[in-house]
Design a protein around this motif. Structure first.
Motif, mmCIF file in Angstrom:
data_model
loop_
_atom_site.group_PDB
_atom_site.id
_atom_site.type_symbol
_atom_site.label_atom_id
_atom_site.label_comp_id
_atom_site.label_asym_id
_atom_site.label_seq_id
_atom_site.Cartn_x
_atom_site.Cartn_y
_atom_site.Cartn_z
ATOM 1 N N ALA A 129 -5.030 1.796 -3.080
ATOM 2 C CA ALA A 129 -3.684 1.816 -2.445
ATOM 3 C C ALA A 129 -3.853 2.174 -0.983
ATOM 4 O O ALA A 129 -3.264 1.622 -0.124
ATOM 5 N N LEU A 147 -3.812 -3.641 -9.326
ATOM 6 C CA LEU A 147 -3.830 -2.132 -9.150
ATOM 7 C C LEU A 147 -3.501 -1.210 -10.539
ATOM 8 O O LEU A 147 -4.238 -0.348 -10.754
ATOM 9 N N SER A 149 -5.693 5.334 -6.375
ATOM 10 C CA SER A 149 -5.290 6.009 -5.034
ATOM 11 C C SER A 149 -6.270 5.312 -3.690
ATOM 12 O O SER A 149 -5.680 5.375 -2.593
ATOM 13 N N THR A 199 3.581 -0.232 -8.345
ATOM 14 C CA THR A 199 2.601 -1.267 -7.854
ATOM 15 C C THR A 199 3.495 -2.706 -7.701
ATOM 16 O O THR A 199 4.338 -2.831 -8.625
ATOM 17 N N GLY A 252 0.788 -1.301 -0.084
ATOM 18 C CA GLY A 252 -0.050 -0.063 0.031
ATOM 19 C C GLY A 252 0.790 1.257 0.069
ATOM 20 O O GLY A 252 0.328 2.174 -0.772
ATOM 21 N N ALA A 267 2.388 1.717 -3.505
ATOM 22 C CA ALA A 267 1.408 2.255 -4.390
ATOM 23 C C ALA A 267 1.090 3.659 -4.138
ATOM 24 O O ALA A 267 0.503 4.506 -5.064
#
Length: 261
Positions: A238, A221, A235, A44, A30, A33
């Motif tokens: 993530a 993602l 976003s 990613t 996370g 990302a």
């Protein structure tokens, strides 16, 4: 009796280390990302990519060794949850489905732990090897079944997050519950979305593309990023995966872990 209690406590520590290890992996996924979403570097990546990123930090090999121990602990805990039914899911259709999902989780995390161990031993070539049977008809059907299972797990995560069912198994202090509850909900639902996408990738690859190309979190993602309003979707997801990492850490401290030996 004393040995049983001591063994139970040891398993509990392993389970807690397992939740912390899963949390570390998702915090990295996370976090990287999010950095990519805000144009501050980052990328990613998958669970394996997150583990590689951890090894590139100071004391990387030591951290990797701790991560492997934690993943092994998580595998043992998932196995006990499934076989011993520690959460009292029962033997109904719903209960057995949950327990089978826990067993599958044990297998997938065992594979990740084995991959990480090979990485620690610098056996990178074998860690990237792919079983030949995946290209067979049986392999493609297994891919389809895996995809269906992932979508089912994703829907379960969405439901668990939306209804906050996770609170049933956690003892979060009242002063932390106000922020912890929404963070956990967002994390679970984000992971649910990602699992549904990955499951669809598996089914699409086997049924339509005629292949068994393994895709994962990073591909999900990137898929979101390419859609309309992709930057927002990317976003939000993530952020959600980072929240799932926090949720895992909270589980390490506050989840009721009852080990029945």
């Amino acid at each position: 009796m004393g040995n049983t209690i001591a063994t139970g406590k040891n398993f509990k520590k392993l389970a807690q280390m397992g939740y912390l290890s899963r949390g570390a992996v998702y915090l990295v996924i996370g976090g990287l990302a999010l950095l990519a979403a805000f144009g501050s570097g980052g990328e990613t990546t998958s669970s394996k990519g997150a583990i590689v990123a951890i090894t590139q930090q100071p004391f990387g090999e030591f951290l990797l060794a701790l991560l492997i121990i934690g993943l092994v602990g998580y595998v043992i805990w998932r196995f006990i949850q499934s076989v011993k039914d520690t959460d009292d899911h029962g033997t109904s259709m719903k209960g057995m489905t949950v327990r089978i999902a826990l067993f599958i989780s044990a297998i997938t995390h065992a594979a990740l732990a084995l991959w990480a161990l090979k990485l620690l031993l610098m056996d990178e070539n074998s860690s990237h090897s792919r079983p030949e049977f995946l290209s067979s008809t049986l392999g493609k059907w297994l891919f389809i079944l895996a995809g269906v299972a992932m979508i089912g797990a994703g829907i379960a995560h969405l439901y668990k997050g939306w209804t906050a069912k996770f609170q049933k198994y956690m003892d979060i202090p009242a002063q932390q519950r106000q922020w912890a509850k929404p963070v956990c909900q967002i994390g679970l639902m984000a992971r649910g979305v990602v699992w549904c996408i990955v499951g669809w990738f598996f089914i699409y690859s086997a049924m339509i593309a005629g292949s068994t190309e393994v895709k994962g979190v990073a591909d999900a993602l990137n898929f979101l990023r390419e859609q309309n309003y992709g930057s927002w979707l990317f976003s939000l997801t993530a952020t959600g995966l980072f929240c799932f990492g926090i949720y895992s850490v909270l589980e390490a401290f506050y989840r009721r872990i009852e080990v029945r030996i």
